[in-house]
Write a protein that holds these residues in place. Structure first.
Motif, PDB file in Angstrom:
ATOM      1  N   GLN A 290       0.778  -1.239   0.000  1.00  0.00           N
ATOM      2  CA  GLN A 290       0.000   0.000   0.000  1.00  0.00           C
ATOM      3  C   GLN A 290       0.814   1.296   0.000  1.00  0.00           C
ATOM      4  OE1 GLN A 290      -3.372   0.460  -0.314  1.00  0.00           O
ATOM      5  NE2 GLN A 290      -3.377  -1.734  -0.815  1.00  0.00           N
ATOM      6  N   GLN A 291       2.096   1.236   0.379  1.00  0.00           N
ATOM      7  CA  GLN A 291       2.825   2.482   0.570  1.00  0.00           C
ATOM      8  C   GLN A 291       2.908   3.315  -0.704  1.00  0.00           C
ATOM      9  OE1 GLN A 291       3.997   3.196   3.838  1.00  0.00           O
ATOM     10  NE2 GLN A 291       4.042   5.265   2.967  1.00  0.00           N
ATOM     11  N   SER A 292       3.155   2.685  -1.834  1.00  0.00           N
ATOM     12  CA  SER A 292       3.259   3.432  -3.095  1.00  0.00           C
ATOM     13  C   SER A 292       1.919   4.046  -3.478  1.00  0.00           C
ATOM     14  CB  SER A 292       3.752   2.518  -4.219  1.00  0.00           C
ATOM     15  OG  SER A 292       2.843   1.452  -4.442  1.00  0.00           O
ATOM     16  N   VAL A 293       0.836   3.391  -3.094  1.00  0.00           N
ATOM     17  CA  VAL A 293      -0.505   3.923  -3.380  1.00  0.00           C
ATOM     18  C   VAL A 293      -0.801   5.115  -2.458  1.00  0.00           C
ATOM     19  CG1 VAL A 293      -2.968   3.377  -3.507  1.00  0.00           C
ATOM     20  CG2 VAL A 293      -1.261   1.623  -4.085  1.00  0.00           C
ATOM     21  N   LYS A 294      -0.493   4.955  -1.178  1.00  0.00           N
ATOM     22  CA  LYS A 294      -0.730   6.038  -0.210  1.00  0.00           C
ATOM     23  C   LYS A 294       0.070   7.283  -0.567  1.00  0.00           C
ATOM     24  CE  LYS A 294      -1.649   2.936   3.706  1.00  0.00           C
ATOM     25  NZ  LYS A 294      -1.119   2.417   4.996  1.00  0.00           N
ATOM     26  N   ASP A 295       1.278   7.080  -1.076  1.00  0.00           N
ATOM     27  CA  ASP A 295       2.142   8.207  -1.416  1.00  0.00           C
ATOM     28  C   ASP A 295       1.917   8.718  -2.833  1.00  0.00           C
ATOM     29  OD1 ASP A 295       3.151   7.911   1.096  1.00  0.00           O
ATOM     30  OD2 ASP A 295       5.040   6.980   0.475  1.00  0.00           O
ATOM     31  N   SER A 296       0.935   8.142  -3.521  1.00  0.00           N
ATOM     32  CA  SER A 296       0.585   8.566  -4.895  1.00  0.00           C
ATOM     33  C   SER A 296       1.798   8.585  -5.826  1.00  0.00           C
ATOM     34  CB  SER A 296      -0.075   9.948  -4.873  1.00  0.00           C
ATOM     35  OG  SER A 296      -1.286   9.898  -4.140  1.00  0.00           O
ATOM     36  N   LEU A 297       2.644   7.565  -5.696  1.00  0.00           N
ATOM     37  CA  LEU A 297       3.812   7.481  -6.569  1.00  0.00           C
ATOM     38  C   LEU A 297       3.380   7.243  -8.015  1.00  0.00           C
ATOM     39  CD1 LEU A 297       6.327   5.309  -4.491  1.00  0.00           C
ATOM     40  CD2 LEU A 297       6.026   7.792  -4.507  1.00  0.00           C
ATOM     41  N   LYS A 298       4.130   7.835  -8.936  1.00  0.00           N
ATOM     42  CA  LYS A 298       3.886   7.613 -10.356  1.00  0.00           C
ATOM     43  C   LYS A 298       5.111   6.963 -10.979  1.00  0.00           C
ATOM     44  CE  LYS A 298       0.626  11.378 -11.317  1.00  0.00           C
ATOM     45  NZ  LYS A 298       0.375  12.561 -12.190  1.00  0.00           N
ATOM     46  N   ASP A 299       4.859   6.108 -11.969  1.00  0.00           N
ATOM     47  CA  ASP A 299       5.988   5.496 -12.663  1.00  0.00           C
ATOM     48  C   ASP A 299       6.446   6.393 -13.800  1.00  0.00           C
ATOM     49  OD1 ASP A 299       4.187   5.132 -14.736  1.00  0.00           O
ATOM     50  OD2 ASP A 299       4.114   2.960 -14.586  1.00  0.00           O
ATOM     51  N   TRP A 300       7.344   5.875 -14.646  1.00  0.00           N
ATOM     52  CA  TRP A 300       7.977   6.673 -15.688  1.00  0.00           C
ATOM     53  C   TRP A 300       7.288   6.523 -17.044  1.00  0.00           C
ATOM     54  CZ3 TRP A 300       9.219   2.084 -13.722  1.00  0.00           C
ATOM     55  CH2 TRP A 300       9.330   1.014 -14.608  1.00  0.00           C
ATOM     56  N   VAL A 301       6.240   5.735 -17.118  1.00  0.00           N
ATOM     57  CA  VAL A 301       5.595   5.462 -18.402  1.00  0.00           C
ATOM     58  C   VAL A 301       4.721   6.654 -18.807  1.00  0.00           C
ATOM     59  CG1 VAL A 301       4.057   3.919 -19.660  1.00  0.00           C
ATOM     60  CG2 VAL A 301       5.617   2.993 -17.927  1.00  0.00           C
ATOM     61  N   GLY A 302       5.013   7.246 -19.955  1.00  0.00           N
ATOM     62  CA  GLY A 302       4.222   8.373 -20.439  1.00  0.00           C
ATOM     63  C   GLY A 302       4.131   9.474 -19.394  1.00  0.00           C
ATOM     64  N   PRO A 303       2.914   9.887 -19.065  1.00  0.00           N
ATOM     65  CA  PRO A 303       2.757  10.945 -18.055  1.00  0.00           C
ATOM     66  C   PRO A 303       2.989  10.457 -16.636  1.00  0.00           C
ATOM     67  CG  PRO A 303       0.603  10.162 -18.777  1.00  0.00           C
ATOM     68  CD  PRO A 303       1.618   9.487 -19.650  1.00  0.00           C
ATOM     69  N   GLY A 304       3.083   9.130 -16.467  1.00  0.00           N
ATOM     70  CA  GLY A 304       3.234   8.555 -15.133  1.00  0.00           C
ATOM     71  C   GLY A 304       1.899   8.090 -14.588  1.00  0.00           C
ATOM     72  N   TYR A 305       1.875   6.895 -13.989  1.00  0.00           N
ATOM     73  CA  TYR A 305       0.623   6.323 -13.489  1.00  0.00           C
ATOM     74  C   TYR A 305       0.819   5.825 -12.068  1.00  0.00           C
ATOM     75  CZ  TYR A 305      -0.633   6.367 -18.440  1.00  0.00           C
ATOM     76  OH  TYR A 305      -0.903   6.766 -19.728  1.00  0.00           O
ATOM     77  N   HIS A 306      -0.252   5.936 -11.259  1.00  0.00           N
ATOM     78  CA  HIS A 306      -0.230   5.426  -9.889  1.00  0.00           C
ATOM     79  C   HIS A 306      -0.287   3.896  -9.921  1.00  0.00           C
ATOM     80  CE1 HIS A 306      -0.661   9.482  -8.460  1.00  0.00           C
ATOM     81  NE2 HIS A 306      -1.828   9.629  -9.049  1.00  0.00           N
ATOM     82  N   TYR A 307       0.410   3.257  -8.982  1.00  0.00           N
ATOM     83  CA  TYR A 307       0.549   1.803  -9.065  1.00  0.00           C
ATOM     84  C   TYR A 307       0.819   1.190  -7.702  1.00  0.00           C
ATOM     85  CZ  TYR A 307       5.487   2.898  -8.459  1.00  0.00           C
ATOM     86  OH  TYR A 307       6.669   3.369  -7.959  1.00  0.00           O
ATOM     87  N   GLY A 308       0.703  -0.125  -7.650  1.00  0.00           N
ATOM     88  CA  GLY A 308       1.102  -0.902  -6.485  1.00  0.00           C
ATOM     89  C   GLY A 308       1.618  -2.258  -6.940  1.00  0.00           C
ATOM     90  N   PHE A 309       2.424  -2.916  -6.092  1.00  0.00           N
ATOM     91  CA  PHE A 309       2.932  -4.260  -6.363  1.00  0.00           C
ATOM     92  C   PHE A 309       2.151  -5.274  -5.535  1.00  0.00           C
ATOM     93  CE2 PHE A 309       6.156  -2.220  -8.607  1.00  0.00           C
ATOM     94  CZ  PHE A 309       7.122  -3.097  -9.087  1.00  0.00           C
ATOM     95  N   TYR A 310       1.942  -6.461  -6.106  1.00  0.00           N
ATOM     96  CA  TYR A 310       1.192  -7.471  -5.347  1.00  0.00           C
ATOM     97  C   TYR A 310       2.110  -8.198  -4.367  1.00  0.00           C
ATOM     98  CZ  TYR A 310       2.624 -12.021  -7.388  1.00  0.00           C
ATOM     99  OH  TYR A 310       3.301 -13.162  -7.746  1.00  0.00           O
ATOM    100  N   ASP A 311       1.507  -8.788  -3.340  1.00  0.00           N
ATOM    101  CA  ASP A 311       2.253  -9.504  -2.311  1.00  0.00           C
ATOM    102  C   ASP A 311       2.420 -10.962  -2.728  1.00  0.00           C
ATOM    103  OD1 ASP A 311       3.407 -10.546  -0.076  1.00  0.00           O
ATOM    104  OD2 ASP A 311       1.707 -10.181   1.267  1.00  0.00           O
ATOM    105  N   ALA A 312       3.583 -11.289  -3.279  1.00  0.00           N
ATOM    106  CA  ALA A 312       3.826 -12.637  -3.783  1.00  0.00           C
ATOM    107  C   ALA A 312       3.993 -13.666  -2.663  1.00  0.00           C
ATOM    108  CB  ALA A 312       5.069 -12.650  -4.670  1.00  0.00           C
TER     109      ALA A 312
END
Length: 479
Positions: free
Chosen positions: A28-50
């Motif tokens: 959840q941390q990347s979602v809470k912090d509204s992080l954006k990736d480098w693709v195009g304008p940047g998109y909010h994302y999260g990683f799944y718990d493997a």
């Protein structure tokens, strides 16, 4: 075959993200912090718990529904560190990568690639047990070999020192018990001067100093890469196709083509090493200390290695070098692959390393099979095998074959042809074939080329030798 890159990362607006999130399977941390990736304008994302068994099942389910029907053969599992965000401090990295289903990320996140690989291996075998799983992952962990997974060394730089570092990286990986390792030949992250050099070449067909170096760097890197468990190139611009690196006739072009063809001609040898890996817990790329344990001189040799039991590889990793020092481990001796000239063991020497060739030696007491020139593994069967016998000591090798793409070998559907050479009697025994499988060649020819101190012979697929017709029964050939 076709491979597709699948990341364990999900954009928050997608249905796939929502499937994970509703069950609490997204970091959840990347979602809470509204992080954006480098693709195009940047998109909010999260990683799944493997680390959650049910999350792993969902990850495969989504891949199976959307990708498997397309005929995807292999899976490129990138960002499997997990790389939730590049270049961040350690505490924030811990926050981004958990907590996991097993506990704190600081304790568990290094095993993420293992858990992610398990999801795909178990998933694919549960729906199609007739097609071998193959994964390539950017991060590794102990036990990864259980899941048909190879690891590559990540987004390395295009520098000579980065190339040198790959030698020890691969050897350390091998001795850790994980046999399949690879790297981005040519490096992934390219220095700007090389990019500018290719641009100038494309516009004017003039080779500046930087582009000249780029071509030699790639030639040397391909020479090394041809003797790694997996032989692959990958990277950012400049383009990496052989004809993009250099035009036909250029020494870089000639070298890359030579070693690519040699790699495929060696397929009977390499595939047999893969069989040894499965049956005997073998590893293909081997530091000298694994095979010459009594020779203390090899203990700190990190820039030479064995490729299987027969080949000693000595990469060139300095720009402009046309020779390098090689230590020849104590043994019955060594033969230069390109000339057949004999070299005693237990000595250190400067050897030639022309632009187009890597120093390559074959251990005395070796049996090495070479197949036809092919461009992909199942183009044609090896009906005629050149069998090079490097004399000077007793030798043994087992030619292993199976159906190539399925799991029938687990049920005993494979064949082995044992070969032994007795130095005292100068006899080669091609033994009785054991086992069988669908589509197996019942008959073939072996053409035996003997190399010894009195008859030094270079490797040559057109060389003439003793031709033996083989139908699966044992034969003894006097050399």
């Amino acid at each position: 075959r076709m491979m597709i890159s699948v990341w364990p990362k999900f954009y928050v607006t997608t249905e796939h993200y929502k499937e994970f999130d509703k069950n609490g399977w997204i970091y959840q941390q990347s979602v809470k912090d509204s992080l954006k990736d480098w693709v195009g304008p940047g998109y909010h994302y999260g990683f799944y718990d493997a680390y959650d068994a049910d999350a792993r099942k969902l990850f495969w389910k989504q891949m199976y529904e959307h990708y498997y029907p397309l005929g995807i053969d292999a899976w490129w599992m990138d960002a499997s560190e997990p790389n939730v965000r590049d270049c961040t401090d350690l505490q924030y990295r811990k926050d981004l990568c958990g907590p996991t289903a097993l506990g704190p990320s600081a304790e568990y996140f290094n095993a993420y690639a293992l858990m992610n690989a398990e999801a795909i291996y178990d998933g694919q075998r549960s729906v199609d047990n007739n097609k071998r799983v193959f994964l390539l992952t950017r991060s590794g962990f102990a036990g990864l070999q259980r899941y048909s997974t190879a690891t590559w060394s990540g987004d390395i730089g295009t520098r000579w020192e980065d190339m040198k570092a790959q030698i020890t990286a691969g050897l350390n990986f091998a001795v850790s018990g994980i046999p399949y390792w690879t790297m981005d030949i040519g490096g992934f992250c390219v220095e700007n001067r090389y990019v500018a050099g290719q641009k100038q070449w494309n516009e004017t067909k003039t080779e500046n100093a930087d582009y000249k170096e780029w071509r030699e760097l790639n030639a040397r890197w391909y020479q090394f890469g041809a003797f790694c468990p997996l032989y692959r190139a990958h990277g950012q611009y400049p383009f990496r196709e052989i004809w993009e690196i250099a035009p036909e006739g250029h020494p870089a072009y000639n070298s890359v083509v030579y070693y690519s063809k040699l790699r495929y001609r060696m397929m009977p040898y390499i595939y047999s090493l893969a069989g040894m890996t499965w049956f005997n817990d073998y590893t293909i790329m081997r530091p000298l200390v694994m095979d010459f344990t009594a020779d203390t001189n090899v203990n700190n040799v990190g820039d030479q290695f064995m490729f299987g039991p027969s080949f000693m590889v000595s990469p060139v990793y300095h720009y402009g070098d046309r020779s390098r020092e090689v230590y020849f481990p104590k043994s019955a001796g060594w033969y230069d692959f390109y000339t057949g000239k004999f070299q005693a063991g237990g000595e250190k020497k400067m050897v030639d390393a022309p632009y187009e060739r890597i120093p390559l030696f074959v251990r005395a007491g070796s049996i090495v099979p070479f197949g036809p020139e092919i461009q992909y593994t199942d183009e044609k069967q090896a009906e005629h095998i050149k069998l090079y016998v490097y004399q000077g000591a007793d030798a043994a090798f087992t030619l292993y074959e199976d159906e190539g793409v399925n799991y029938n070998y687990e049920q005993g559907k494979y064949a082995m042809i044992p070969m032994t050479y007795n130095e005292a009697k100068k006899q080669l025994v091609i033994g009785e074939r054991t086992g069988e499988f669908d589509g197996m060649l019942k008959e073939r020819t072996f053409e035996i080329i003997q190399v010894n101190t009195n008859s030094p012979k270079p490797f040559d697929m057109n060389a003439k030798g003793i031709v033996v017709k083989y139908n699966g029964t044992s034969q003894t050939i006097q050399l």
